[in-house]
Enzyme design. Structure first.
Site, mmCIF file in Angstrom:
data_model
loop_
_atom_site.group_PDB
_atom_site.id
_atom_site.type_symbol
_atom_site.label_atom_id
_atom_site.label_comp_id
_atom_site.label_asym_id
_atom_site.label_seq_id
_atom_site.Cartn_x
_atom_site.Cartn_y
_atom_site.Cartn_z
ATOM 1 N N GLU A 130 -1.839 1.584 9.217
ATOM 2 C CA GLU A 130 -2.434 2.849 8.767
ATOM 3 C C GLU A 130 -3.230 3.566 9.868
ATOM 4 O OE1 GLU A 130 -4.589 1.996 5.163
ATOM 5 O OE2 GLU A 130 -2.771 1.523 4.064
ATOM 6 N N GLU A 183 2.719 -1.382 1.308
ATOM 7 C CA GLU A 183 1.538 -1.549 0.450
ATOM 8 C C GLU A 183 1.659 -0.614 -0.741
ATOM 9 O OE1 GLU A 183 -2.449 -1.163 2.047
ATOM 10 O OE2 GLU A 183 -1.914 -2.316 3.827
HETATM 11 O O1 IFM Z 1 -7.610 -2.549 1.271
HETATM 12 C C1 IFM Z 1 -6.865 -1.517 1.841
HETATM 13 C C2 IFM Z 1 -6.059 -2.037 2.999
HETATM 14 O O2 IFM Z 1 -6.869 -2.611 3.970
HETATM 15 C C3 IFM Z 1 -5.275 -0.924 3.648
HETATM 16 N N1 IFM Z 1 -4.579 -0.117 2.692
HETATM 17 C C4 IFM Z 1 -5.256 0.295 1.501
HETATM 18 C C5 IFM Z 1 -5.932 -0.879 0.845
HETATM 19 C C6 IFM Z 1 -6.669 -0.432 -0.434
HETATM 20 O O3 IFM Z 1 -7.659 0.493 -0.139
#
Ligand code: IFM
Length: 446
Positions: free
Chosen positions: A167, A351
């Site tokens: 990210e 994710e």
């Molecule tokens: O916990 C985070 C993760 O570290 C990165 N993506 C989003 C998740 C939820 O906020």
């Protein structure tokens, strides 16, 4: 769960994701200090004055955690390594205990039939490098490539996939413009530099890993669907700026070697001189792309300096952290990433998940909301697949409840509940539902 493995193409992968600082317990094993330790030690930055010193104590409990993933019939364990656990000062001396840990961990995954999907950087920058300007300093690309070489020379022969940075929007914008994550800056010049250097570091790490012969190298970006909050041209333009900064900057750099015009409008003046010359290195060819997706935002125009937008609360059902549930956004991004950028590369949902204030009642956690969320987003994946998008897998965030950064330990994203006092793990209803949905005929879990 109404869907099962049989509803997806043969070979489609299911997994769960974690990250080093959020679960390992950074106080153990000789890891160096990170800017998240510093950020958390500053009053008011993290809810409940929490930090990652113990987290889920995965550093000591990793074997049982991998057992949980295998017993849920998952195919992939997505995890990250901590730069400061490998190189406590960020460069120079390696920490043998840290390298041994990741070595054991990868072997532990393989022994359980889990594919190790590694991320090199999931946000815990060594403090010694933060002292030198961190992501504002162009040298970070060299430091990061050296770290990639050190780690991958040890475990790169056994990882299934690797992405340099998780990210990049969070690394750059959330942390240097919004000040919500470490290092907590609110500075447009620092932001522009971080936006560029994070991609330069990505490109440098890709090259370093290719030179080592590492296989299956990709990128993981996060996406938010930006919808204009009203019908005015000003709201449409504000949403386009939001989309350009959040979604298109990183894809543009990585896949096209260019940055989107609505973002350059405000950032170009603050980028380091000669940034254009770095674009070919940033756009090094990849093997796959990862989409992290959770929600959408309604955006209106706002007075004040560029980028001149504000978020408007939306009407849809929201999760514990106030994020609207909008599965169509995932469908949109899978299509868009495939059509406009990755052009035929496998796309993984790296994710996706929901936070809820899950609590134990009678030894059980009934997280029906999470089951519905996963089902709805898997539905979006199926729609994209049906239209020819080469979606290769779906990875839930997260295997277990963990340190949710500035929000501390209250938001629970896990399939497995963690009692942060005793560190006891209890699988939630969503874990059991997923395990059942993913079981192969005649198989009760590995
Ligand atoms: O916990 C985070 C993760 O570290 C990165 N993506 C989003 C998740 C939820 O906020």
């Amino acid at each position: 769960m109404r869907l099962s493995r049989a509803d997806f193409p043969p070979g489609f992968l299911f997994g769960a994701a974690t990250s080093a600082y959020q679960i390992e317990g950074h106080g153990a094993g000789g890891a160096g200090r990170t800017h998240w330790d510093d950020f958390a030690a500053t009053p008011g930055n993290v809810a409940g004055a929490a930090d990652g010193r113990i987290a889920c104590d995965h550093y000591h409990r990793w074997a049982a955690d991998l057992d949980l993933a295998a017993a849920a019939n998952l195919d992939v364990w997505r995890f990250s390594a901590s730069w400061a656990r490998v190189l406590p000062e960020g460069r120079g001396r390696a920490n043998p205990e840290g390298l041994d840990f990741y070595d054991r961990l990868v072997d532990g995954m393989l022994a359980r039939g889990l594919k190790p999907a590694l991320t090199l950087y999931h946000w815990e920058l060594p403090s010694a490098l933060a002292d030198l300007g961190g992501w504002r300093n162009r040298d970070i690309a060299h430091w990061f490539a050296d770290y990639a070489r050190t780690l991958m020379a040890r475990i790169g022969d056994r990882t299934w996939s690797v992405a340099p940075v998780n990210e990049p929007w969070c690394v750059a914008w959330l942390s240097h413009f919004m000040g919500v994550h470490a290092p907590g800056l609110r500075d447009i010049r620092a932001t522009a530099r971080a936006m560029h250097h994070v991609l330069l570091a990505h490109g440098g790490a890709v090259a370093a890993m290719r030179a080592l012969g590492v296989r299956n190298v990709g990128a993981v970006c996060n996406f938010e669907y930006a919808a204009p909050a009203d019908a005015t041209p000003a709201a449409a333009a504000a949403a386009a700026r939001y989309d350009a900064i959040y979604n298109l900057w990183f894809l543009g750099g990585i896949f096209r070697g260019e940055y989107p015009a609505p973002a350059l409008e405000g950032l170009a003046a603050h980028l380091p001189e000669g940034w254009q010359d770095d674009l070919p290195a940033i756009a090094a060819p990849l093997d796959w792309v990862g989409v992290n997706y959770y929600t959408r935002k309604l955006i209106c125009a706002a007075d004040g300096p560029w980028p001149g937008w504000a978020e408007v609360p939306g009407p849809l059902e929201k999760t514990q952290v106030g994020w609207e549930i909008f599965p169509d956004g995932l469908y949109h991004f899978l299509n868009m990433v495939h059509r406009d950028y990755a052009r035929g590369l496998p796309v993984l949902v790296t994710e996706n998940g929901l936070a809820a204030p899950d609590c134990l009642s009678g030894g059980q956690i009934v997280d029906a909301g999470r089951i519905a969320y996963i089902e709805a987003h898997l539905g979006a994946v199926r729609r994209a697949l049906a239209e020819g998008v080469p979606v290769a897998g779906y990875i839930v965030w997260s295997l277990m409840d963990n340190f949710e950064w500035a929000l501390g330990y209250a938001p629970r994203f896990g399939l497995v509940h963690v009692d942060f006092a005793s560190l006891r793990r209890t699988p939630k209803a969503s874990y059991h539902a997923l395990a059942q949905a993913l079981a192969r005929p005649g198989e009760e879990g590995r």
